[in-house]
Design a protein around this motif. Sequence first.
Motif, PDB file in Angstrom:
ATOM      1  N   ALA A 486      -0.249   1.012   7.347  1.00 22.00           N
ATOM      2  CA  ALA A 486       0.208   0.552   5.934  1.00 22.00           C
ATOM      3  C   ALA A 486       1.531  -0.370   6.026  1.00 22.00           C
ATOM      4  N   SER A 487       2.389  -0.195   6.970  1.00 25.12           N
ATOM      5  CA  SER A 487       3.623  -0.888   6.930  1.00 25.12           C
ATOM      6  C   SER A 487       3.048  -2.306   7.655  1.00 25.12           C
ATOM      7  N   GLU A 488       2.135  -2.474   8.482  1.00 26.24           N
ATOM      8  CA  GLU A 488       1.520  -3.770   8.974  1.00 26.24           C
ATOM      9  C   GLU A 488       0.778  -4.401   7.689  1.00 26.24           C
ATOM     10  N   LEU A 489       0.128  -3.815   6.963  1.00 23.12           N
ATOM     11  CA  LEU A 489      -0.695  -4.180   5.956  1.00 23.12           C
ATOM     12  C   LEU A 489       0.116  -4.775   4.853  1.00 23.12           C
ATOM     13  N   ALA A 490       1.230  -3.990   4.461  1.00 23.05           N
ATOM     14  CA  ALA A 490       2.015  -4.355   3.429  1.00 23.05           C
ATOM     15  C   ALA A 490       2.560  -6.103   3.686  1.00 23.05           C
ATOM     16  N   GLU A 506      -0.944  11.240   2.230  1.00 18.72           N
ATOM     17  CA  GLU A 506      -0.232  10.926   1.175  1.00 18.72           C
ATOM     18  C   GLU A 506       1.363  11.563   1.711  1.00 18.72           C
ATOM     19  N   ARG A 507       1.122  12.673   2.381  1.00 15.56           N
ATOM     20  CA  ARG A 507       2.248  13.464   2.997  1.00 15.56           C
ATOM     21  C   ARG A 507       3.094  12.561   3.963  1.00 15.56           C
ATOM     22  N   LEU A 508       2.415  11.812   4.840  1.00 14.25           N
ATOM     23  CA  LEU A 508       2.697  10.855   5.666  1.00 14.25           C
ATOM     24  C   LEU A 508       3.422   9.385   5.182  1.00 14.25           C
ATOM     25  N   LEU A 509       2.800   9.096   3.923  1.00 11.22           N
ATOM     26  CA  LEU A 509       3.182   7.777   3.443  1.00 11.22           C
ATOM     27  C   LEU A 509       4.026   8.037   2.132  1.00 11.22           C
ATOM     28  N   LYS A 510       4.528   9.186   1.882  1.00  9.22           N
ATOM     29  CA  LYS A 510       5.109   9.324   0.752  1.00  9.22           C
ATOM     30  C   LYS A 510       6.353   8.535   0.813  1.00  9.22           C
ATOM     31  N   ASP A 511       7.342   8.403   1.736  1.00  8.89           N
ATOM     32  CA  ASP A 511       8.565   7.292   1.979  1.00  8.89           C
ATOM     33  C   ASP A 511       7.978   6.040   1.609  1.00  8.89           C
ATOM     34  N   PHE A 512       6.942   5.403   2.322  1.00 14.27           N
ATOM     35  CA  PHE A 512       6.501   4.184   2.334  1.00 14.27           C
ATOM     36  C   PHE A 512       6.112   3.865   0.718  1.00 14.27           C
ATOM     37  N   LEU A 513       5.354   4.624   0.156  1.00 19.10           N
ATOM     38  CA  LEU A 513       5.087   4.668  -1.213  1.00 19.10           C
ATOM     39  C   LEU A 513       6.067   4.444  -2.128  1.00 19.10           C
ATOM     40  N   ARG A 519       4.639   5.329  -7.732  1.00 18.13           N
ATOM     41  CA  ARG A 519       5.025   6.878  -7.947  1.00 18.13           C
ATOM     42  C   ARG A 519       3.558   7.555  -8.655  1.00 18.13           C
ATOM     43  N   GLU A 520       3.541   8.539  -8.129  1.00 18.04           N
ATOM     44  CA  GLU A 520       2.284   9.168  -8.349  1.00 18.04           C
ATOM     45  C   GLU A 520       2.014   9.442  -9.797  1.00 18.04           C
ATOM     46  N   ILE A 521       0.916   9.275 -10.231  1.00 19.64           N
ATOM     47  CA  ILE A 521       0.310   9.342 -11.752  1.00 19.64           C
ATOM     48  C   ILE A 521      -0.657  10.137 -11.851  1.00 19.64           C
ATOM     49  N   ARG A 522      -1.722  10.644 -10.898  1.00 14.93           N
ATOM     50  CA  ARG A 522      -2.742  11.571 -11.301  1.00 14.93           C
ATOM     51  C   ARG A 522      -3.104  12.134  -9.689  1.00 14.93           C
ATOM     52  N   ARG A 523      -3.652  13.537  -9.684  1.00 16.23           N
ATOM     53  CA  ARG A 523      -3.811  14.052  -8.724  1.00 16.23           C
ATOM     54  C   ARG A 523      -5.142  14.838  -8.846  1.00 16.23           C
ATOM     55  N   GLN A 536      -8.926  17.418   3.141  1.00 22.70           N
ATOM     56  CA  GLN A 536      -8.525  16.603   2.340  1.00 22.70           C
ATOM     57  C   GLN A 536      -8.536  17.256   0.985  1.00 22.70           C
ATOM     58  N   ALA A 537      -7.672  17.976   0.652  1.00 23.32           N
ATOM     59  CA  ALA A 537      -7.517  18.981  -0.498  1.00 23.32           C
ATOM     60  C   ALA A 537      -7.664  18.174  -1.747  1.00 23.32           C
ATOM     61  N   SER A 538      -6.978  17.100  -1.795  1.00 20.07           N
ATOM     62  CA  SER A 538      -6.785  16.460  -3.074  1.00 20.07           C
ATOM     63  C   SER A 538      -7.018  14.804  -3.146  1.00 20.07           C
ATOM     64  N   VAL A 539      -7.043  14.211  -4.121  1.00 20.72           N
ATOM     65  CA  VAL A 539      -7.059  12.817  -4.028  1.00 20.72           C
ATOM     66  C   VAL A 539      -6.083  12.282  -5.043  1.00 20.72           C
ATOM     67  N   VAL A 540      -5.053  11.486  -4.499  1.00 14.40           N
ATOM     68  CA  VAL A 540      -3.888  11.057  -5.398  1.00 14.40           C
ATOM     69  C   VAL A 540      -3.833   9.427  -5.585  1.00 14.40           C
ATOM     70  N   ILE A 541      -3.222   9.480  -6.666  1.00 11.34           N
ATOM     71  CA  ILE A 541      -3.338   8.141  -7.353  1.00 11.34           C
ATOM     72  C   ILE A 541      -1.830   7.629  -7.594  1.00 11.34           C
ATOM     73  N   TYR A 542      -1.300   6.427  -6.777  1.00  8.03           N
ATOM     74  CA  TYR A 542      -0.155   6.412  -7.074  1.00  8.03           C
ATOM     75  C   TYR A 542      -0.018   4.583  -7.877  1.00  8.03           C
ATOM     76  N   ALA A 543       0.732   4.588  -8.763  1.00  7.06           N
ATOM     77  CA  ALA A 543       0.853   3.146  -9.481  1.00  7.06           C
ATOM     78  C   ALA A 543       2.323   2.790  -9.427  1.00  7.06           C
ATOM     79  N   LEU A 544       2.351   1.403  -9.393  1.00  7.07           N
ATOM     80  CA  LEU A 544       3.679   0.533  -9.398  1.00  7.07           C
ATOM     81  C   LEU A 544       4.548   1.006 -10.614  1.00  7.07           C
ATOM     82  N   LYS A 545       5.606   1.235 -10.518  1.00  6.65           N
ATOM     83  CA  LYS A 545       6.399   1.604 -11.604  1.00  6.65           C
ATOM     84  C   LYS A 545       6.582   0.437 -12.470  1.00  6.65           C
ATOM     85  N   ASP A 546       6.677   0.885 -13.751  1.00  4.74           N
ATOM     86  CA  ASP A 546       6.863  -0.276 -15.044  1.00  4.74           C
ATOM     87  C   ASP A 546       8.198  -1.081 -14.569  1.00  4.74           C
TER      88      ASP A 546
END
Length: 546
Positions: A486-490, A506-513, A519-523, A536-546
């Motif tokens: 993710a860091s390389e991709l960014a 997500e647990r590994l990428l939380k600080d990166f996000l 910010r997390e908006i839906r799970r 893969q217990a859940s699918v999470v959506i993160y969105a850019l903060k306004d």
Amino acid sequence: MRQRHSTAESPSAKLTPQNPDISKQGGGGEETKSQKSNIFSSSKNIFALCLAFRIANSLLIQTYFNPDEHWQALEVAHRIVFGYGHLTWEWKKGIRSYLHPLVFALLFKVLALLGLDTPWFMTKAPRLLQALFSAVGDLYLYKLSYALFNYSVAKWAQLFSQLSNWFIFFCFNRTLSNSLEAVLTLVGLYHWPCMRDYPHKIPLLSRKWGLIVAALACAIRPTSAIIWVYVGILELFVTCDRLRFIILEVVPIGGLVLGLSCLLDRLMYGSWVIVPLNFLKFNFLSSGGDYYGTHKWHWYFSQGFPVMLFTFLPFAIAGSIKSKYWKLSGLIAWVLILYSVLGHKEFRFVLPVLPIALIFSGYALSVMARPDSPHVKRKGSSKSHTKWPSKVGFAVIFLLATNIPMAIYMNLVHQRGTEDVMIYLSKEARNEKVKSILFLMPCHATPYYSTLHHHLPMRFLDCTPSEEKEIPDESDRFMFDPVGFASELAKNWSLPSHIVLFESEERLLKDFLIAHSFREIRRFFHAHFKVDRDLQASVVIYALKD
């Protein structure tokens, strides 16, 4: 030389046995009377029941099973009709025919013309269309069971076993090419004379219809040839006119269907592409399918097919032994053995022979329902009983108690998060709340444009097979080191408005996000247990903060 009848089978609303001597066999008259008084003795009534059941079945499917359901059918159809949609590497290599996706392209075109291409219709309509095909398959399973055995077996095979088996309920209504292949297999087997006890009494036109259906199945899915080679060899043994069969039927009918299929692919690809040949080269000659994982040679016998049959397994085995109908038993064994040679194995590959195994389950249940008979007489039956013997009652309760919970869980609960997340994003995109999406998860883990139905920039991790097998693809590199990837991709990305990922990453990428203002908006709940990766217990959506 004995001549075949050249007249076609007359269509009739009533199901009539293919053997004209049925009335001469013991017990036939009483069953005929019972059958005539039964509402399900009519083809139309049986089809109506099956269609209503499959429509309800399709609406209950809310989970994700296999990427091909979306990426090799609906995604391609969406691109054809709406002008955008992702074509996977298979389409660039020419190992897929456009015949199957065009069925759903026609559906999407109708929806667009009627203004019904809304999120609900775009997700539900394809499975509702498949429900129509599935109901046809159900009807022909009934007709095949009746033609080979009798009304009692047909009733138990189709009206009970086929409709209550958990895997049929889970997979038959999905928009996989395997599902349509299974339907065509049932239709085709019904028309082939060699599958009957008295093949010389089946009209010649019936065999031609069987050939057309077989050729169509092979055009949609080339591996279907495994089934039809067996049937063709069997036909050569029982027919009296082998040269006519090969020269005047197999060659022209097969050539015509293959030619029309190639012409269709020529129009869609823009160049001449022989899909069956390319498919054979990739999957058989180069073992390309092994890229997606391999299993032990015995997997279909020790795990795959038993899981699909589930608690119907002992009944199917008993029915196969008691019926002594080795033509069908041999077909199942032939398919399982040949597919076992391939390294890459999946449940859906052997879906076409699952209903055949359920015919034997119906046979065993029919025997249990008539304990006074040592066996079920083909094309005749013993006296019918108005009261169920206790052992068949226990069998029914056992089968329903084991298959219904499994069917409900697999259709409504297990791996539903990836479907739910795309339906949610589709609604948000419709309200102009989504600008672009990045999927940081294994490739093809969710549906794509066919569900989103908005022309937005989207990016998923590529998993195209490399010519050099030791080079990992994007998806593998991400799963090996999510943070590093993710860091390389960014460094070179166009910042997406939304990122979708599994909870395990997500647990590994939380600080990166958080560092990139997400910010997390839906799970969405996805699964209770792992399948082929970490949970893969859940699918999470993160969105850019306004």
